[in-house]
Design a protein around this motif. Structure first.
Motif, PDB file in Angstrom:
ATOM      1  N   LYS A 265      45.260  10.440 110.290  1.00 26.34           N
ATOM      2  CA  LYS A 265      44.988  11.441 109.254  1.00 26.34           C
ATOM      3  C   LYS A 265      46.064  11.412 108.169  1.00 26.34           C
ATOM      4  CE  LYS A 265      43.290  15.546 110.240  1.00 26.34           C
ATOM      5  NZ  LYS A 265      43.175  16.966 110.705  1.00 26.34           N
ATOM      6  N   GLU A 266      47.335  11.343 108.556  1.00 29.81           N
ATOM      7  CA  GLU A 266      48.379  11.388 107.537  1.00 29.81           C
ATOM      8  C   GLU A 266      48.388  10.116 106.686  1.00 29.81           C
ATOM      9  OE1 GLU A 266      52.106  12.021 109.444  1.00 29.81           O
ATOM     10  OE2 GLU A 266      52.207  10.034 110.372  1.00 29.81           O
ATOM     11  N   GLU A 267      47.997   9.000 107.272  1.00 36.31           N
ATOM     12  CA  GLU A 267      47.923   7.768 106.488  1.00 36.31           C
ATOM     13  C   GLU A 267      46.773   7.844 105.481  1.00 36.31           C
ATOM     14  OE1 GLU A 267      49.695   4.530 109.686  1.00 36.31           O
ATOM     15  OE2 GLU A 267      47.567   5.070 109.735  1.00 36.31           O
ATOM     16  N   ALA A 268      45.637   8.372 105.894  1.00 36.65           N
ATOM     17  CA  ALA A 268      44.499   8.532 104.987  1.00 36.65           C
ATOM     18  C   ALA A 268      44.872   9.441 103.815  1.00 36.65           C
ATOM     19  CB  ALA A 268      43.304   9.103 105.741  1.00 36.65           C
ATOM     20  N   VAL A 269      45.556  10.540 104.142  1.00 42.70           N
ATOM     21  CA  VAL A 269      45.970  11.485 103.106  1.00 42.70           C
ATOM     22  C   VAL A 269      46.938  10.825 102.127  1.00 42.70           C
ATOM     23  CG1 VAL A 269      47.352  13.564 102.719  1.00 42.70           C
ATOM     24  CG2 VAL A 269      45.523  13.570 104.423  1.00 42.70           C
ATOM     25  N   LYS A 270      47.840  10.014 102.658  1.00 47.61           N
ATOM     26  CA  LYS A 270      48.806   9.310 101.813  1.00 47.61           C
ATOM     27  C   LYS A 270      48.093   8.502 100.725  1.00 47.61           C
ATOM     28  CE  LYS A 270      50.181   5.505 103.598  1.00 47.61           C
ATOM     29  NZ  LYS A 270      50.845   4.521 104.479  1.00 47.61           N
ATOM     30  N   PHE A 271      47.067   7.726 101.116  1.00 49.70           N
ATOM     31  CA  PHE A 271      46.354   6.892 100.142  1.00 49.70           C
ATOM     32  C   PHE A 271      45.598   7.746  99.127  1.00 49.70           C
ATOM     33  CE2 PHE A 271      46.296   3.754 103.833  1.00 49.70           C
ATOM     34  CZ  PHE A 271      47.322   2.981 103.306  1.00 49.70           C
ATOM     35  N   ILE A 272      45.001   8.832  99.596  1.00 52.80           N
ATOM     36  CA  ILE A 272      44.206   9.677  98.701  1.00 52.80           C
ATOM     37  C   ILE A 272      45.089  10.393  97.681  1.00 52.80           C
ATOM     38  CG2 ILE A 272      42.842  11.804  98.614  1.00 52.80           C
ATOM     39  CD1 ILE A 272      41.399  10.862 101.123  1.00 52.80           C
ATOM     40  N   ILE A 273      46.216  10.947  98.114  1.00 52.76           N
ATOM     41  CA  ILE A 273      47.103  11.652  97.185  1.00 52.76           C
ATOM     42  C   ILE A 273      47.647  10.684  96.136  1.00 52.76           C
ATOM     43  CG2 ILE A 273      49.269  12.931  96.983  1.00 52.76           C
ATOM     44  CD1 ILE A 273      46.881  14.522  98.095  1.00 52.76           C
ATOM     45  N   ARG A 274      47.914   9.453  96.525  1.00 48.99           N
ATOM     46  CA  ARG A 274      48.328   8.442  95.544  1.00 48.99           C
ATOM     47  C   ARG A 274      47.199   8.139  94.560  1.00 48.99           C
ATOM     48  NH1 ARG A 274      51.116   4.080  99.656  1.00 48.99           N
ATOM     49  NH2 ARG A 274      53.064   5.236 100.092  1.00 48.99           N
ATOM     50  N   ALA A 275      45.977   8.063  95.072  1.00 47.81           N
ATOM     51  CA  ALA A 275      44.835   7.808  94.183  1.00 47.81           C
ATOM     52  C   ALA A 275      44.663   8.927  93.168  1.00 47.81           C
ATOM     53  CB  ALA A 275      43.555   7.638  95.011  1.00 47.81           C
ATOM     54  N   MET A 276      45.083  10.140  93.536  1.00 47.36           N
ATOM     55  CA  MET A 276      44.988  11.290  92.636  1.00 47.36           C
ATOM     56  C   MET A 276      46.201  11.402  91.698  1.00 47.36           C
ATOM     57  SD  MET A 276      43.584  14.115  95.389  1.00 47.36           S
ATOM     58  CE  MET A 276      43.167  15.366  94.171  1.00 47.36           C
ATOM     59  N   ASN A 277      47.163  10.479  91.867  1.00 49.04           N
ATOM     60  CA  ASN A 277      48.399  10.492  91.067  1.00 49.04           C
ATOM     61  C   ASN A 277      49.230  11.748  91.302  1.00 49.04           C
ATOM     62  OD1 ASN A 277      48.011   7.963  89.732  1.00 49.04           O
ATOM     63  ND2 ASN A 277      46.522   8.957  88.368  1.00 49.04           N
ATOM     64  N   TYR A 278      49.148  12.300  92.522  1.00 44.65           N
ATOM     65  CA  TYR A 278      49.960  13.460  92.883  1.00 44.65           C
ATOM     66  C   TYR A 278      51.163  13.055  93.735  1.00 44.65           C
ATOM     67  CZ  TYR A 278      46.161  16.602  91.383  1.00 44.65           C
ATOM     68  OH  TYR A 278      45.217  17.282  90.650  1.00 44.65           O
ATOM     69  N   ASP A 279      51.369  11.756  93.922  1.00 43.83           N
ATOM     70  CA  ASP A 279      52.393  11.321  94.854  1.00 43.83           C
ATOM     71  C   ASP A 279      53.806  11.695  94.399  1.00 43.83           C
ATOM     72  OD1 ASP A 279      51.348   9.287  93.012  1.00 43.83           O
ATOM     73  OD2 ASP A 279      53.004   8.043  93.683  1.00 43.83           O
ATOM     74  N   LYS A 280      54.064  11.723  93.093  1.00 44.76           N
ATOM     75  CA  LYS A 280      55.409  12.092  92.630  1.00 44.76           C
ATOM     76  C   LYS A 280      55.729  13.541  92.988  1.00 44.76           C
ATOM     77  CE  LYS A 280      55.902   8.724  88.909  1.00 44.76           C
ATOM     78  NZ  LYS A 280      56.143   8.509  87.453  1.00 44.76           N
ATOM     79  N   VAL A 281      54.706  14.392  92.909  1.00 49.68           N
ATOM     80  CA  VAL A 281      54.904  15.786  93.316  1.00 49.68           C
ATOM     81  C   VAL A 281      55.046  15.864  94.832  1.00 49.68           C
ATOM     82  CG1 VAL A 281      53.897  18.092  93.324  1.00 49.68           C
ATOM     83  CG2 VAL A 281      53.633  16.625  91.315  1.00 49.68           C
ATOM     84  N   ALA A 282      54.223  15.098  95.540  1.00 47.30           N
ATOM     85  CA  ALA A 282      54.250  15.129  97.008  1.00 47.30           C
ATOM     86  C   ALA A 282      55.566  14.596  97.555  1.00 47.30           C
ATOM     87  CB  ALA A 282      53.080  14.326  97.566  1.00 47.30           C
ATOM     88  N   ASP A 283      56.224  13.729  96.805  1.00 46.76           N
ATOM     89  CA  ASP A 283      57.468  13.112  97.275  1.00 46.76           C
ATOM     90  C   ASP A 283      58.692  14.018  97.109  1.00 46.76           C
ATOM     91  OD1 ASP A 283      56.383  10.726  98.181  1.00 46.76           O
ATOM     92  OD2 ASP A 283      56.513   9.770  96.218  1.00 46.76           O
ATOM     93  N   ILE A 284      58.547  15.128  96.394  1.00 45.22           N
ATOM     94  CA  ILE A 284      59.694  16.027  96.209  1.00 45.22           C
ATOM     95  C   ILE A 284      60.051  16.647  97.561  1.00 45.22           C
ATOM     96  CG2 ILE A 284      60.567  18.071  95.027  1.00 45.22           C
ATOM     97  CD1 ILE A 284      58.553  17.507  92.791  1.00 45.22           C
ATOM     98  N   SER A 285      61.298  16.530  97.936  1.00 47.11           N
ATOM     99  CA  SER A 285      61.714  17.006  99.265  1.00 47.11           C
ATOM    100  C   SER A 285      62.177  18.460  99.223  1.00 47.11           C
ATOM    101  CB  SER A 285      62.845  16.116  99.800  1.00 47.11           C
ATOM    102  OG  SER A 285      63.956  16.149  98.916  1.00 47.11           O
ATOM    103  N   ASN A 286      62.137  19.086 100.392  1.00 44.71           N
ATOM    104  CA  ASN A 286      62.695  20.430 100.614  1.00 44.71           C
ATOM    105  C   ASN A 286      61.980  21.551  99.848  1.00 44.71           C
ATOM    106  OD1 ASN A 286      64.740  19.287 102.273  1.00 44.71           O
ATOM    107  ND2 ASN A 286      65.947  18.802 100.434  1.00 44.71           N
ATOM    108  N   ILE A 287      60.748  21.329  99.456  1.00 38.82           N
ATOM    109  CA  ILE A 287      60.019  22.418  98.792  1.00 38.82           C
ATOM    110  C   ILE A 287      58.753  22.802  99.552  1.00 38.82           C
ATOM    111  CG2 ILE A 287      60.883  21.736  96.513  1.00 38.82           C
ATOM    112  CD1 ILE A 287      58.056  20.676  95.899  1.00 38.82           C
ATOM    113  N   TYR A 288      58.415  22.040 100.590  1.00 37.32           N
ATOM    114  CA  TYR A 288      57.160  22.284 101.299  1.00 37.32           C
ATOM    115  C   TYR A 288      57.442  22.987 102.629  1.00 37.32           C
ATOM    116  CZ  TYR A 288      55.101  19.224  97.837  1.00 37.32           C
ATOM    117  OH  TYR A 288      54.700  18.673  96.654  1.00 37.32           O
ATOM    118  N   THR A 289      56.777  24.116 102.827  1.00 37.08           N
ATOM    119  CA  THR A 289      56.982  24.902 104.046  1.00 37.08           C
ATOM    120  C   THR A 289      56.137  24.350 105.185  1.00 37.08           C
ATOM    121  OG1 THR A 289      56.941  27.152 104.924  1.00 37.08           O
ATOM    122  CG2 THR A 289      55.106  26.501 103.516  1.00 37.08           C
TER     123      THR A 289
END
Length: 698
Positions: A619-643
């Protein structure tokens, strides 16, 4: 919707405006009044509009009303309608200035429901058109971003199709309203009855005898890729047609031309950028630099161009550009543009291209003004002789490899354009030719174009016979009886066409048959892939069966009747579904997975070391590819902000915590109902379909 609206208006501009006085009296205003009342009643147009405009346009002896209703307060829809003088609807478009696209991409109406609404609309506004319609099959997938369903119809008379008469209509997926309607319909034309046509077998034999397939070298046409000089300009052998615009007269068995099309010129040029000096030059960079060795100075090139065209000092060099050649890598062309300075600013301007290393003439074109009152001083045969003599002068070594492409040219023309195609050992080279235009008033050559591949053509090999090629043509491409429009351009516009019964090849499928295998090819030289009508046979017990079916309608799915919903999904299959969710209109199938991996790697959806086609996707690998396809990966890569949203958040790979949270917030993935997200769970194929569906429509 706005795009269709603009296209509709643009089409109307093509009609030539005719002064009202042409029609002889003021009855046209009464005609307009009648049409307005008819149209308002037909479309239930209210009297609340505060702006109305109309125009009268003509084409030949026919005239048309263009009607526009709009509201200055933007509270009402803008409506555009075109009718003929009898009030028959030619086109209709409606634009809602306050339209808000729905948050979901899931339509409120199915395609079948929209088709029913489209037919009801056509039947209401023109019952005569409706009763002769046949839906044109469309196997293209629905696009998730489109707000309309589009339908196309062709006319069917006496049980015979007439593709030159069409109706197109768009229905909003969410409101069920018709937004655009356009018809191209001849109401006065005569259709001969098909009682006395020759048989289909006789029509096929006539096609072989009087039109026939040609063996030719064709070039690959790459789509969705950048073509650089390191890529081969590859050729392949195919059976095809030099002139695809011919058909067999179904009454006489003779070959006839279906219309006339002007010459096609190659105009694809790209400017090479030359890097300045740096501290180090790599071997690869050195190779590129050396390609420019031997470029002739522009001063010498200009002198040669002036000699070729006999240009004096009154012609000023306006611009000069250096281009690289796609067809012949390593070759370059100088392109020069001269303008003639004179008192009335009506001089002869010329564009000319020369080989930048040899100064060989590639092409020129003289921009001159023709006076329609002039008379030709030479006939067609004399003009052809001038063209041949010029080719013998400029390219004497190529003349023996040329064959004139016959066209329906008439005596008395002020100019003739002749195209000579290259022919090597009785095989045509489709993309190689020399073209010459002759001015018959001044007996002058006004354009010349030399388009030639200088490399080695591929060996012929063992060819499939023509019988196999014709079998593919008649059975796989298709051959049918139809009505076709035949034009006589020497007659007035309103009298220059008639409808004939013809046997013709299906124009919807490429006429491109591999001469070595007999396989049907697309225009890139790859095996032709038609969209299959597939119905999965094993998804009735799947919890995601509705999502799987919807994905298939939108072009996302596997080309098999077995979806295998309970099987674990491998990375190659998940990547394929993700690719199709982005590019459903593309023709790639599961067999093209290497190309798909390459493309998604270039767009950084797949990163170094991640390619593992046979690995089961979590599941997490599938999500990884999809979030990149949406160009949200730079936001997703920000550390220490996600609860930590889930009881098992600690199981999420720390690199992907942002990815999981974003996907969950967007409704792409769901928890298990007990507070867990299960990031490491291996996905089944139905799980993957559900996630792709949520990504596309949520």
């Amino acid at each position: 919707m706005r795009k269709s609206f603009i296209i509709c208006i643009a089409a109307l501009v093509l009609l030539t405006t005719m002064p009202i006085g042409v029609y002889g009296d003021s009855a046209i205003d009464k005609n307009l009044e009648t049409v307005i009342l008819k149209v308002k009643d037909l479309f239930d147009i209210s009297n609340e509009y505060d702006t109305f405009n109309s125009h009268v346009n003509s084409r030949g002896n026919s005239f048309y009303f263009y009607l526009n209703w709009s509201d200055s307060n933007s509270k009402l829809d803008t409506i555009n309608i075109t009718t003929d003088s009898s009030g028959n609807i030619i086109s209709y478009s409606k634009y809602n200035p306050n339209y808000v696209e729905p948050e979901t991409k899931l339509p409120n109406y199915t395609r079948d429901e929209a088709l029913k609404l489209a037919k009801e609309f056509i039947g209401k506004i023109d019952s005569n058109v409706y009763k002769e319609l046949r839906l044109k099959e469309n196997r293209n997938p629905i696009r998730s971003n489109d707000i309309d369903y589009g339908f196309s119809f062709i006319r069917n008379v006496n049980g015979v199709p007439y593709p030159d008469n069409t109706v197109s209509i768009n229905v909003n997926k969410f409101t069920g309203e018709v937004n655009n309607y356009h018809t191209n319909w001849d109401r006065e034309i005569h259709f001969p009855r098909p009682d006395d046509v020759i048989s289909m077998d006789e029509g096929k034999q006539a096609y072989r005898d009087n039109i026939g397939l040609d063996l030719m070298y064709k070039t690959t046409y790459r789509t969705h890729r950048i073509m650089d000089e390191n890529q081969d300009f590859s050729y392949y052998l195919a059976y095809s047609l030099l002139d695809s615009n011919k058909a067999i007269d179904a009454l006489t068995g003779e070959a006839i031309a279906l219309g006339h099309y002007g010459p096609i010129y190659e105009n694809e040029k790209s400017m090479d950028s030359v890097a300045g000096e740096g501290s180090n030059i790599t071997p690869e960079e050195r190779a590129e630099v050396e390609k420019l060795s031997g470029i002739i100075d522009i001063g010498i090139i200009e002198k040669e161009a002036r000699n070729i065209l006999d240009l004096g000092s009154d012609h000023i060099l306006q611009s000069k550009n250096l281009y690289s050649s796609h067809k012949n890598p390593g070759e370059y062309q100088w392109s020069l543009y001269f303008i003639e300075k004179n008192d009335d600013n009506n001089g002869l301007n010329v564009n000319i291209s020369l080989n930048a290393k040899t100064s060989e003439l590639i092409s020129f074109y003289k921009y001159d003004n023709y006076d329609s009152k002039n008379k030709a001083s030479i006939n067609k045969d004399e003009a052809l002789e001038l063209a041949k003599n010029y080719i013998n002068k400029i390219q004497p070594n190529k003349a023996n490899e040329l064959e004139l492409i016959e066209e329906n040219l008439k005596d008395g023309q002020l100019s003739y354009h002749f195209r000579f195609i290259r022919k090597v050992d009785d095989i045509y080279v489709e993309s190689d030719s020399i073209s010459v235009t002759v001015d018959t008033v001044n007996k002058d050559i006004t354009s010349y174009n030399f388009d030639w591949f200088n490399g080695q053509l591929p060996p012929v090999g063992e060819l499939k016979g023509l019988d196999k090629a014709y079998e593919v043509l008649f059975n796989d491409i298709g051959y049918e009886l139809k009505y076709a429009t035949i034009y006589d351009y020497e007659r007035p516009e309103d009298e220059n066409k008639e409808v004939k019964l013809v046997y013709a090849v299906n124009q919807e499928i490429p006429m491109n048959i591999d001469a070595l295998t007999g396989e049907l090819l697309d225009y890139s030289g790859e095996p032709y892939k038609n969209k299959k009508d597939i119905e999965y046979t094993d998804i009735d017990d799947s919890y995601a069966k509705d999502k799987i079916r919807t994905l298939w309608e939108y072009g996302v799915g596997f080309n098999s009747t077995d979806f295998k919903p309970k099987d674990k999904i491998k990375q190659r299959d998940f990547i394929y579904l993700l690719f199709k969710s982005q590019y459903s209109y593309r023709t790639e199938t599961e067999e093209d997975i290497d190309k798909i991996y390459e493309e998604l790697s270039n767009t950084r959806i797949i990163r170094d070391g991640e390619k593992s086609p046979e690995k089961v996707v979590t599941k997490e690998e599938a999500v990884k590819f999809i979030i990149r396809a949406m160009n949200y990966d730079k936001v997703a890569d920000i550390s220490n902000i996600y609860t930590d949203l889930f009881d098992d958040s600690q199981e999420i790979n720390s690199t992907f915590r942002g990815y999981i949270n974003i996907a969950y917030g967007l409704g792409i993935i769901n928890g298990d109902g007990t507070g867990n997200i299960k990031p490491k769970i291996e996905l089944s194929r139905e799980d993957a379909a559900s996630i792709i569906y949520n990504y596309m429509f949520n």
